[in-house]
Design an enzyme around this catalytic site. Structure first.
Site: not given
Lengths: 598, 155
Positions: A285, A288, A312, A332, A371, A379, A528
């Site tokens: 990332e 990127e 994420c 991203s 998640k 994907e 999180c």
């Protein structure tokens, strides 16, 4: 809150509190506990369950203490005979509509309604049992992440307020009225077919078991018991600072190595760390971001979108897919650490260990319910198999540890297995809002300048904290020749946590009112560590303790920058090549799908 | 006019604040007799609120239907005063005349027959509402005649 103090008496004790304080909070100050159900400290007041009623001298009717502000000279009784009788009636009425199959319920032992029923010794139905006569209850298991069982719903509307106030999603609303009133979706569609982001914040605030995660505990036990399978497990950063809570410890305890120990006891063949791929995420990332900056600033490539946002948080990803599909190119392309781990587990790991990908079962322990959905996305099969087979929440792991008969406290500390078990402090802080930003800055700045970020002890304090939207900027100083175009550039960053805050931030981006380079978004309040799969209860105080634990874990680690992770370096050398290389592109990056909000 | 055009016209008139939701919902029902999925989604988007909220509000109100209705919606009061004054006979007569049961819509989509809670005309029951028009002091025959009149006037 007002400066003006109001004097009142609660249970004959005098107390002075600021004007505007509720009776409930004033009583708390005197350590009188008034039970509540529809009240939650993260949410606005609803006052609909009536469990918190108290007696006010001179008033015939009982008042809801959560919704009534104090007034001068007020005399309140929180536990009089009248109050206790009324409260018992309220609980009995709630139970008459509640499917109390407690032994089967995942909330058994951690249910606010059950606790009250037990405290007030409410047993057999005093009123008519409305659950048995109602045909409307079917458990909605359409979503791979969340299940909704209306037969347990007491319609306190905490979920509705959560979804609206904190998450700006409003997948759930109150529909119909009277005896037909229910918490439901648009046209009562299945949860998987609506705008729900699977964040699970509703589960975390549900006082009963009406909303719960889809549990895959039995399947994971089956895999562990299957001799032909090599079962590996990865643990997310935020799990280690919260797992102790349902196992009887105070919030804020770090149990990383006891957790590793427990997972080995349970029988996982290899106990590995999502932190490893968090470090890898930073490499991908960060590169990127720098590549985007170069293309936009030097090459003048108009197709490159800035600001770049993190990717994420699967709740955030689904939110933006619904809300601003036109901004998907700003996200991203990096997969989340969970999915990078999954893709590598069945390729790189399999190769290194001499295993067949089809024999590997990849399990992850996440503070997150989204998640589960992410792992199910079509994907996420770049290894040729389902990259992550089963996702368990922190709560499910605690349950698993109990099922295994493990005395958690007496466990010895153990280290993660290799390979894919090494990590740095930069990965640990992924679990807190601002953490991905901080980790990315630690690495990107060093790539560009060859020196460390100009913050004491690498602690980038401006990006930390719980304010809903935070801004920070770093001026790049002393670039290496390759990155000289960034010399003196002020890298502008923004951070949001909770989807309402994310919405406000992205609205500004959408309307062209923001000029950031890099944005970090986490769907859940606090990041999180306050995820929808974390132990219940979660509130501001608990989130703050978990955050302290995360930053303590970071500062205690010898390596605190992702690019220093030796196993990540080895991975690039032996397998991936360079960040954003061909193999990375295939395994570690993904694309998004525009979805309808309306 | 399509539903989208109708919603946009109503939003133009009533504004995009949360308060506009009710008049917009009522406006659609007045024209269309019910709120289709498309209508609710268009309203949600125009007012920048969630579709579930629009549905939640619509489903709270009996008069904001979310299932297709006929061009004319008949609501016979079912509450106690009208019941004692013979609402069952009124319903029976209408069911026979329209060849549908309560809750159903005629094949030609001209009539939907429903019951309603108290319409506030207890002193002149039995009473029915056809769209926005109240018809008090009904007899079975009178009720059927009224419906026949609507039948003639409905294109």
């Amino acid at each position: 809150m007002s400066e003006y103090l109001v004097n009142l008496k609660i249970n004959d004790l005098s107390v002075s509190v600021p004007e505007g304080t509720t009776i409930l909070d004033a009583a708390k100050k005197l350590n009188f506990r008034i039970p509540t159900l529809c009240h939650h400290p993260d949410l606005t007041v609803a006052g609909n369950c009536r469990v918190c009623v108290v007696e006010q001298k001179g008033s015939r009717a009982l008042v809801a203490s959560c919704a009534t502000p104090v007034s001068e000279g007020m005399e309140i009784f929180t536990n009089s005979r009248k109050v206790r009788d009324a409260r018992k009636n309220v609980i009995e009425l709630l139970l008459s509509e509640h499917n109390a199959d407690c032994t089967k319920c995942f909330k058994n032992g951690n249910c606010e309604l059950q606790d009250l029923a037990s405290e007030y010794r409410v047993g057999d139905h005093v009123f008519i049992d409305l659950v048995k006569t109602s045909a409307r209850h079917e458990i909605d298991i359409s979503s791979p992440a969340i299940q909704k069982d209306d037969s347990k719903c007491i319609r306190c509307q905490r979920c509705v307020r959560t979804c609206h106030e904190i998450q700006h999603v409003s997948a759930l609303a109150v529909v119909n009225k009277g005896e037909h009133q229910a918490i439901s979706t648009f046209l009562n569609k299945p949860m998987n077919d609506v705008v729900c982001t699977n964040c699970g914040q509703c589960i975390n605030r549900c006082p009963t078991g009406a909303l719960a995660e889809r549990s895959y505990l039995d399947q994971v036990w089956d895999m562990i018991n299957d001799e032909t399978k090599h079962v590996i497990v990865q643990t997310a950063p935020a799990v280690r600072v919260a797992l102790a809570e349902p196992l009887g410890f105070d919030p804020g305890n770090r149990v990383t190595h006891k957790m590793v120990s427990a997972l080995k006891h349970i029988g996982f063949d290899s106990v590995l760390d999502t932190d490893f791929t968090a470090d890898l995420t930073i490499m991908e990332e960060g590169t990127e971001l720098l590549t985007r900056l170069k293309k936009a600033l030097v090459d003048g490539d108009k197709s490159v979108k800035l600001p770049m946002t993190t990717s994420c948080s699967p709740g955030w990803v689904k939110f933006i897919e619904h809300t601003y599909p036109s901004l998907l190119d700003n996200v991203s392309t990096c997969k989340s650490p969970q999915q990078m781990f999954g893709a590598l587990a069945k390729t790189y790991y399999a190769q290194k260990k001499g295993l067949k990908a089809q024999d590997i079962v990849s399990v992850s322990i996440m503070p997150c319910t989204a998640k589960k959905y992410e792992a199910d996305r079509p994907e996420m099969r770049d290894s040729g198999y389902k990259d992550v087979d089963y996702v368990l929440t922190t709560r499910e792991l605690a349950m698993m540890i109990k099922q295994a008969g493990i005395d958690f406290e007496s466990l010895p500390d153990m280290e993660y297995d290799r390979i894919m078990g090494d990590s740095t402090g930069a990965a640990v802080i992924f679990g807190a809002t601002g953490g991905v930003m901080e980790a990315a800055l630690r690495t990107a700045y060093e790539i560009v300048t060859g020196s460390e970020v100009p913050f004491k002890n690498l602690d980038i304090l401006p990006v930390r904290g719980f304010e809903g939207v935070r801004e920070a900027s770093v001026t790049i100083d002393g670039c290496t020749p390759e990155w000289s175009f960034l010399e003196g550039v002020e890298l502008k960053c923004a951070i949001a946590h909770g989807l309402e805050n994310a919405y406000q931030l992205m609205k500004a981006v959408y309307e062209g009112k923001a000029n950031y380079h890099f944005i970090e978004i986490m769907a859940c309040p606090g990041g999180c560590l306050g995820g929808g799969g974390q132990p219940i209860p979660t509130n501001e105080e608990i989130r703050s303790k978990r955050a302290q634990a995360i930053y303590a874990e970071d500062s205690g680690l010898p390596l605190r920058k992702s690019h220093d992770n030796p196993e990540v370096q080895q991975l690039y050398k032996e397998f991936l090549g360079a960040p954003l290389g061909h193999k990375s592109h295939t395994l570690l990056h993904t694309h998004y799908k525009g979805r309808k909000r309306y | 006019m399509t539903v989208k055009e109708l919603v946009n016209e109503l939003v133009e008139k009533h504004g995009t604040t949360h308060n506009s939701l009710m008049p917009v919902l009522q406006g659609v029902v007045q024209q269309e007799r019910y709120l289709s999925e498309e209508a609710m989604l268009t309203i949600a988007e125009a007012l920048d609120i969630s579709a579930a909220e629009v549905y939640g509000t619509a489903s709270f109100y009996t008069f904001l239907d979310t299932v297709p209705r006929g061009k004319n919606v008949i609501r016979v009061c079912k509450t106690i005063s009208c019941h004692m004054q013979g609402k069952d006979e009124i319903i029976q007569a209408l069911e026979d005349a329209l060849k549908i049961k309560v809750g159903e819509t005629t094949d030609n989509k001209r009539f939907t027959l429903l019951t309603a809670n108290c319409l506030g005309w207890c002193h002149k029951g039995p009473v029915m509402l056809v769209n926005d028009e109240v018809y008090p002091e009904l007899t079975p025959q009178k009720a059927v005649e009224i419906i026949q009149e609507y039948e003639r006037n409905t294109k």
